[in-house]
Design an enzyme around this catalytic site. Structure first.
Site, PDB file in Angstrom:
ATOM      1  N   ASP A 340      -8.175  -6.020  -2.993  1.00  8.07           N
ATOM      2  CA  ASP A 340      -7.452  -4.966  -2.394  1.00  8.07           C
ATOM      3  C   ASP A 340      -6.154  -4.830  -3.365  1.00  8.07           C
ATOM      4  OD1 ASP A 340      -4.697  -4.637  -0.713  1.00  8.07           O
ATOM      5  OD2 ASP A 340      -6.476  -3.805   0.400  1.00  8.07           O
ATOM      6  N   LEU A 341      -6.080  -3.562  -3.762  1.00  8.45           N
ATOM      7  CA  LEU A 341      -5.026  -3.027  -4.707  1.00  8.45           C
ATOM      8  C   LEU A 341      -3.563  -3.464  -4.227  1.00  8.45           C
ATOM      9  CD1 LEU A 341      -6.297   0.372  -5.839  1.00  8.45           C
ATOM     10  CD2 LEU A 341      -6.692  -1.689  -7.020  1.00  8.45           C
ATOM     11  N   ASP A 383      -8.161   1.422  -0.240  1.00  9.03           N
ATOM     12  CA  ASP A 383      -8.015   0.617  -1.606  1.00  9.03           C
ATOM     13  C   ASP A 383      -8.792  -0.800  -1.689  1.00  9.03           C
ATOM     14  OD1 ASP A 383      -6.132  -0.355   0.253  1.00  9.03           O
ATOM     15  OD2 ASP A 383      -4.615  -0.551  -1.331  1.00  9.03           O
TER      16      ASP A 383
END
Length: 473
Positions: A340-341, A383
């Site tokens: 996950d960004l 994301d």
């Protein structure tokens, strides 16, 4: 009959027959052309339905997955303060505007609700004995699984699908200890709008049925119920948490069908000029190629993310099953990276969604470059990405990949003569010790990823100690 009358007879008979044959041939070609047009339109409409289905499923998954951290916190602690609940709920609703509110009901009685304004009446509500929500509550207690119920008209206005999740406390005992449940209304009208289903230019009449995700046996809750009984209707299924919704679609009956004017004009010309038959064959072949291209594009859209070009969840399940089969034959661990960004929402807020899209597409290409061709890079929504690593022989091999991922994300991303940087939190789960199914492995990876974020972000976290899994190496 006189011999002189024979040519006249042939003229009267043979000429009309030849003319009729040419006309029949041309009318046959134009009929095939019309059918090809209809097939092409059908393929385009199927593509549109696939995009709508993917958008609805993605919206649900995004809203549902977002609350996993809150559920995990309550499961691990058994308690949560009102202030901390409000803080977490505020952040979740800020991240996903589809979530109308969040409630926690320890012992099936609502004690926590955010936002409180407009929802004061929910406090103290006994869900188990409620006249309308009691049945869904009993269903959760019986199955022990989350459900999506609705859509329902909300008392505070609007229509929503209710996501209900039973919460069990972490325990070493065989029988889990039931704590209560979480409920989140997900804005159904907004989901329909974002999916493109309400677009006037869609050219389709659409109906949805099954309130509780039970498939074709459910109740029609959107559109004309008669669509499900009509011939020539397109049927598709939308996967929801505890079942399926059936979607029926038909070309808009109030809009003229494209191509009819051209066909009749061509038939009129064809009655006088048989040479147009050649043109129609060529046109038919071209339309046939377009049909095959549309079908190929539909298959691509159904299995790949349109923004990044990466495979989606449908492909992930298939590749996981294949990877498990190979892993069991060769006795090598299978590793799932749940990524996950960090800072992505800030980039979207600061530079706009175009910058976010460019960042996602660029990072997808970087991920592809740093992993082997045998490994799978998947975008599961927003994301969030997943990488499946096969034939991993030791921990260092995993760390080598994660180091490459952290480094490639750290490289600046250019947008309109500007540069910005992102980070990434990676949760590592191993098959079979962290899960025997893909859903179990993703849950373990998701929890590990949140642990990485809690530890400071832009780092890795293992779901469990991997050392004994790689002992043989």
């Amino acid at each position: 009959m006189k011999p002189a009358s024979m040519p006249r007879l042939l003229r009267y008979v043979l000429a009309p027959v030849i003319g009729l044959m040419v006309t029949l041939v041309f009318f046959t070609m134009t009929s095939l052309y019309q059918q090809t047009l209809q097939e092409q339109q059908r393929a385009v409409q199927i593509e549109r339905l696939a995009e709508i289905r993917a958008n609805i499923e993605g919206a649900f998954n995004g809203a549902i997955n977002l609350t996993a951290g809150l559920i995990a916190f309550v499961s691990s602690t058994g308690v949560i303060s009102q202030d901390f609940f409000a803080q977490i709920s505020h952040e979740l609703i800020q991240q996903n505007s589809l979530i109308r509110n969040i409630t926690l009901a320890p012992g099936n009685v609502i004690r926590y609700v955010y936002p409180l304004e407009g929802n004061e009446a929910a406090l103290g509500l006994d869900l188990l004995n409620h006249p309308t929500q009691g049945e869904a509550t009993r269903q959760i207690l019986t199955s022990g699984k989350p459900i999506l119920a609705g859509p329902y008209e909300l008392a505070q206005g609007g229509v929503a699908v209710i996501h209900r999740v039973p919460i069990y406390l972490d325990s070493d005992t065989a029988d889990p200890v039931y704590w209560g449940m979480m409920s989140t209304p997900i804005d159904f009208s907004r989901i329909l709008e974002l999916s493109g289903l309400l677009n006037p230019a869609l050219g389709l009449e659409i109906a949805l049925r099954s309130r509780e995700g039970t498939g074709a046996e459910g109740i029609v809750f959107y559109g004309d119920p008669a669509l499900f009984e009509m011939s020539g209707v397109f049927n598709s299924y939308i996967s929801v948490l505890n079942g399926k919704w059936e979607m029926a679609a038909l070309p808009d009956r109030h809009q003229p069908q494209s191509g009819n004017g051209l066909v009749w004009t061509a038939r009129g010309i064809g009655g006088m000029f048989g040479l147009l038959t050649t043109f129609m064959i060529w046109q038919l072949m071209r339309m046939n190629e377009r049909l095959h291209a549309s079908q190929a594009q539909y298959r691509q859209l159904a299995q790949h993310d349109t923004l990044t070009g990466l495979p989606n969840r449908i492909v992930l399940y298939d590749r996981f099953e294949q990877a498990v089969a190979r892993t069991e034959r060769h006795h090598d661990p299978l590793v799932l990276l749940y990524m996950d960004l960090d800072g992505f929402k800030y980039i979207n807020d600061l530079h706009g969604h175009q910058a976010g899209d460019i960042a996602l597409a660029e990072l997808a290409q970087r991920f592809r470059r740093v992993v082997r061709g045998s490994d799978s890079v998947i975008r599961i929504g927003g994301d969030e990405f997943i990488i499946l690593l096969e034939n991993v022989t030791n921990i260092d091999a995993v760390l080598s990949v994660t180091d490459k991922i952290l480094n490639c994300v750290a490289d600046p991303i250019e947008f309109e003569s500007q540069q910005f940087k992102l980070g990434i939190s990676i949760g590592i789960a191993c098959f079979p010790q962290d899960g025997l199914t893909l859903d179990q492995l993703m849950t373990s990876g998701d929890h590990a990823m949140y642990a990485a974020k809690a530890a400071g972000k832009n780092r890795i976290s293992w779901a469990s100690d991997p050392s004994h899994l790689f002992l043989k190496n």
